[in-house]
Design an enzyme around this catalytic site. Structure first.
Site, PDB file in Angstrom:
ATOM      1  N   CYS A   1     -20.542  34.576  56.529  1.00 40.10           N
ATOM      2  CA  CYS A   1     -19.262  34.645  57.242  1.00 40.10           C
ATOM      3  C   CYS A   1     -18.163  35.191  56.317  1.00 40.10           C
ATOM      4  O   CYS A   1     -18.169  36.380  56.024  1.00 40.10           O
ATOM      5  CB  CYS A   1     -18.908  33.290  57.840  1.00 40.10           C
ATOM      6  SG  CYS A   1     -17.716  33.414  59.198  1.00 40.10           S
TER       7      CYS A   1
ATOM      8  N   HIS B   1     -23.960  32.010  61.160  1.00 38.67           N
ATOM      9  CA  HIS B   1     -24.222  30.784  60.394  1.00 38.67           C
ATOM     10  C   HIS B   1     -25.638  30.259  60.603  1.00 38.67           C
ATOM     11  O   HIS B   1     -25.878  29.385  61.438  1.00 38.67           O
ATOM     12  CB  HIS B   1     -23.202  29.712  60.778  1.00 38.67           C
ATOM     13  CG  HIS B   1     -21.816  30.038  60.347  1.00 38.67           C
ATOM     14  ND1 HIS B   1     -21.332  29.753  59.084  1.00 38.67           N
ATOM     15  CD2 HIS B   1     -20.800  30.649  61.012  1.00 38.67           C
ATOM     16  CE1 HIS B   1     -20.075  30.161  58.995  1.00 38.67           C
ATOM     17  NE2 HIS B   1     -19.730  30.719  60.140  1.00 38.67           N
TER      18      HIS B   1
ATOM     19  N   GLU C   1     -27.142  28.682  58.188  1.00 37.21           N
ATOM     20  CA  GLU C   1     -27.246  27.544  57.266  1.00 37.21           C
ATOM     21  C   GLU C   1     -27.011  26.193  57.940  1.00 37.21           C
ATOM     22  O   GLU C   1     -27.324  25.138  57.384  1.00 37.21           O
ATOM     23  CB  GLU C   1     -26.254  27.706  56.104  1.00 37.21           C
ATOM     24  CG  GLU C   1     -24.808  27.330  56.387  1.00 37.21           C
ATOM     25  CD  GLU C   1     -24.014  28.360  57.170  1.00 37.21           C
ATOM     26  OE1 GLU C   1     -22.800  28.150  57.345  1.00 37.21           O
ATOM     27  OE2 GLU C   1     -24.592  29.373  57.621  1.00 37.21           O
TER      28      GLU C   1
END
Length: 254
Positions: A91, A175, A177
């Site tokens: 990001c 994202h 993660e």
């Protein structure tokens, strides 16, 4: 000193999540720092860094006046790519790497927040296992162009550059993660909830979408982050070998 992966975090809730799990699986040492507001940050020796991870955050990638540490992060990303040291940006981190390599940063037409599809543009070993399209978690306003000579890996309807590879760097605008527990931390953060509601989303919808998408996202994240961890381990082994070769040898007694 043992080579380590440097993780740069910008706010407490935007944590490395699944990235750390993959580093730990390979026994890699890592250090998490927040240098975003430091003009002259105290960073580990560049020669002892086996890889760099730059996480997300609400600030703009070029907001050097309010967050002077971002300039140091851009410089670090550029230096790492120059010597083929593995770099991963998520990001804001994706935008920091891209702008450090000469891409333009600008405001998107509208915030892209919540789950939505990205389309694979090009094949790469980081992105080899999933079909042409997959739903991922988005949470951004700004977007970047593609750095010169970079390989575009994925895009969405709203964002032309969702993922790219530039030498040893991988940028992800989305994202991967985020785990279920990390998502709950995001939803406990007032600024994140404010963004979500402003974009027309809700906590309950986001949780439902996460549950629906996660079975496909888990193996995708594992492939991407384990690939990055392997690159960091290989780089660390190279550093350790170079250090060994520099060390003075004991004299041979005949």
């Amino acid at each position: 000193m043992t080579p380590q992966v440097l993780v740069l975090q910008h706010v407490p809730w935007e944590k490395p999540g699944r990235i750390l799990t993959n580093l730990e699986d390979l026994g890699l040492d890592y250090q998490i720092l927040n240098i975003v507001d430091e003009k002259k940050p105290d960073l580990p020796s560049f020669d002892e860094v086996a890889g760099v991870v730059i996480m997300g955050g609400p600030m703009g990638a070029a907001d050097y006046d309010r967050h002077p540490g971002l300039k140091a992060e851009a410089k670090l990303a550029r230096a790492a790519v120059a010597v083929n040291k593995p770099v991963l940006g998520v990001c804001l981190g994706h935008q920091i790497i891209a702008t450090a390599l000469g891409a333009k940063l600008h405001r998107g037409e509208a915030p892209e927040i919540g789950f939505g599809p990205i389309k694979r543009v090009d094949q790469h070993d980081y992105f080899s296992m999933w079909d042409k399209q997959i739903d991922v978690l988005h949470w951004h306003n700004d977007v970047v162009g593609l750095p010169e000579s970079a390989q575009l890996l994925a895009r969405s309807n709203a964002t032309k550059v969702q993922a790219f590879r530039a030498g040893s760097a991988l940028g992800l605008q989305f994202h991967l993660e985020v785990t279920a527990s990390l998502l709950e931390e995001w939803l406990a953060e007032p600024s994140m909830v404010k963004d979500l509601k402003a974009a027309g989303g809700s906590k309950s919808q986001l949780r439902e979408d996460f549950e629906r998408c996660n079975p496909l996202l888990e193996p995708f994240a594992e492939q991407v982050f384990s690939g990055f961890a392997v690159r960091c381990r290989n780089y660390a082994q190279g550093l350790a070998k170079a250090e060994e070769e520099k060390a003075p040898k004991d004299p041979v007694i005949s």
